[in-house]
Design a protein around this motif. Structure first.
Motif, short mmCIF file in Angstrom:
data_model
loop_
_atom_site.label_atom_id
_atom_site.label_comp_id
_atom_site.label_asym_id
_atom_site.label_seq_id
_atom_site.Cartn_x
_atom_site.Cartn_y
_atom_site.Cartn_z
N ASN A 203 -3.97 1.57 -3.67
CA ASN A 203 -4.55 1.14 -5.09
C ASN A 203 -3.49 0.94 -6.12
O ASN A 203 -3.70 0.30 -6.96
CB ASN A 203 -5.55 2.49 -5.40
N ARG B 236 -0.44 0.00 -5.24
CA ARG B 236 0.29 -0.78 -4.72
C ARG B 236 1.79 -0.55 -5.03
O ARG B 236 2.82 -1.34 -5.25
CB ARG B 236 0.05 -2.47 -5.32
N SER C 14 8.47 -0.26 -7.73
CA SER C 14 7.33 -1.30 -7.39
C SER C 14 7.75 -2.64 -6.88
O SER C 14 7.10 -3.53 -6.69
CB SER C 14 6.41 -1.31 -8.60
N GLN D 236 4.86 -2.17 1.40
CA GLN D 236 4.12 -2.43 0.08
C GLN D 236 2.60 -3.16 0.64
O GLN D 236 2.77 -4.35 1.21
CB GLN D 236 4.88 -3.28 -0.79
N VAL D 237 1.58 -2.73 0.17
CA VAL D 237 0.47 -3.49 0.46
C VAL D 237 0.31 -4.78 -0.45
O VAL D 237 0.36 -4.75 -1.60
CB VAL D 237 -0.90 -2.35 0.15
N VAL D 238 -0.25 -5.76 0.14
CA VAL D 238 -0.19 -7.13 -0.25
C VAL D 238 -1.74 -7.36 -0.51
O VAL D 238 -2.08 -7.70 -1.51
CB VAL D 238 0.52 -8.21 0.30
N SER D 239 -2.51 -6.85 0.37
CA SER D 239 -3.82 -7.18 0.31
C SER D 239 -4.60 -6.23 1.20
O SER D 239 -4.18 -5.76 2.09
CB SER D 239 -4.49 -8.55 0.63
N HIS D 240 -5.91 -6.10 0.93
CA HIS D 240 -6.68 -5.04 1.52
C HIS D 240 -7.98 -5.62 1.91
O HIS D 240 -8.67 -6.22 1.12
CB HIS D 240 -6.91 -3.71 0.59
#
Length: 282
Positions: free
Chosen positions: A247, A249, A202, A266-270
């Motif tokens: 979800n 992350r 992660s 890696q998703v920072v914000s959605h």
């Protein structure tokens, strides 16, 4: 204002904003791996010796021969006697090419007066090659026995070996070797990266440091349309909007973006799909 509001309500799809995310990503490229590698002088010299045939052409010689074959119609004794007789005649001034056409059992070269053209030593049987490359230009040999029978050889010409030295090909060799080593290293890192991701990493920065990745950010990556510089690859799109990435992350990937380029992200914000408000578009 009333007309604007009416148009807005009737055409809300025109003002739709697709679902998107902000992504941090890290990329592994073949070019980046190659740039990070150091090729030693010892490796270059070893590669030069291994590939010497590419850079150095060995000495070649032009020969003629007459082959007296040992076969069902001519036993070894008869073949040896005929070869000796022809050798004496040639030394006495007889025409080599004419005798080759008349007596040689190597029909392909016999038609050319025994001419074998230009060749290196390794083209011939050992006995033939050793004799030919020990002769002086213009010299005619005594009969030489090989698995085919008895040969009378004439050396017509010599071309000295030529080629490029190690220093002349050093830069070319370094580029070739670096690319070759980079290909192997790229595959190794890709496999190791895959193993790490399967463990549920992660921390993207940890992977950047461990595998020498190039870090970047995509401010807006839209579902379906993607975002530069990663593009709109279908597999990348699927993984970006997967549960693990969106979800949980987790760091996801690797995704291949070309033959020599892979990425993890890696998703920072959605941001969910929405419609731009009337106040913004009026």
């Amino acid at each position: 204002p009333a007309a604007i509001e009416a148009y807005y309500k009737a055409n809300e799809k025109e003002f739709a904003v697709p679902e998107s995310v902000k992504l941090d990503y890290a990329e592994l490229s073949l070019a980046g791996v190659a740039e990070s590698l150091t090729v030693t002088e010892a490796q270059l010299k070893e590669q030069y010796e291994k590939d010497k045939d590419r850079y150095v052409q060995a000495e070649t010689r032009q020969a003629r021969h007459i082959l007296i074959a040992v076969d069902d119609s001519t036993d070894d004794a008869k073949a040896a006697a005929l070869a000796r007789d022809l050798s004496v005649r040639i030394k006495g001034g007889a025409d080599f090419a004419a005798l080759a056409k008349q007596y040689s059992k190597d029909t392909a070269s016999a038609e050319q007066g025994g001419d074998l053209g230009w060749s290196g030593r390794d083209v011939y049987d050992k006995e033939f090659g050793d004799k030919l490359f020990a002769m002086k230009q213009g010299e005619t040999s005594e009969p030489v026995k090989t698995q085919f029978g008895y040969h009378i050889i004439r050396l017509e010409g010599i071309r000295a070996g030529e080629g490029r030295s190690f220093e002349q090909v050093r830069d070319e060799l370094a580029a070739t070797l670096r690319t070759e080593l980079a290909g192997k290293e790229f595959t190794t890192r890709e496999d190791q990266l895959q193993e790490k991701l399967e463990q549920g990493v992660s921390n993207l920065d940890q992977l950047v440091k461990e595998f020498g990745l190039i870090r970047g950010t995509v401010e807006r990556f839209e579902r379906g349309a993607g975002g530069l510089p990663l593009g709109s690859d279908a597999e990348l799109n699927r993984m970006v909007f997967s549960d693990a990435a969106l979800n949980q992350r987790r760091v996801a990937g690797p995704v291949q973006l070309g033959e020599d380029r892979i990425t993890v992200f890696q998703v920072v914000s959605h941001a969910a799909a929405s419609t731009r408000p009337l106040a913004e578009v009026s």
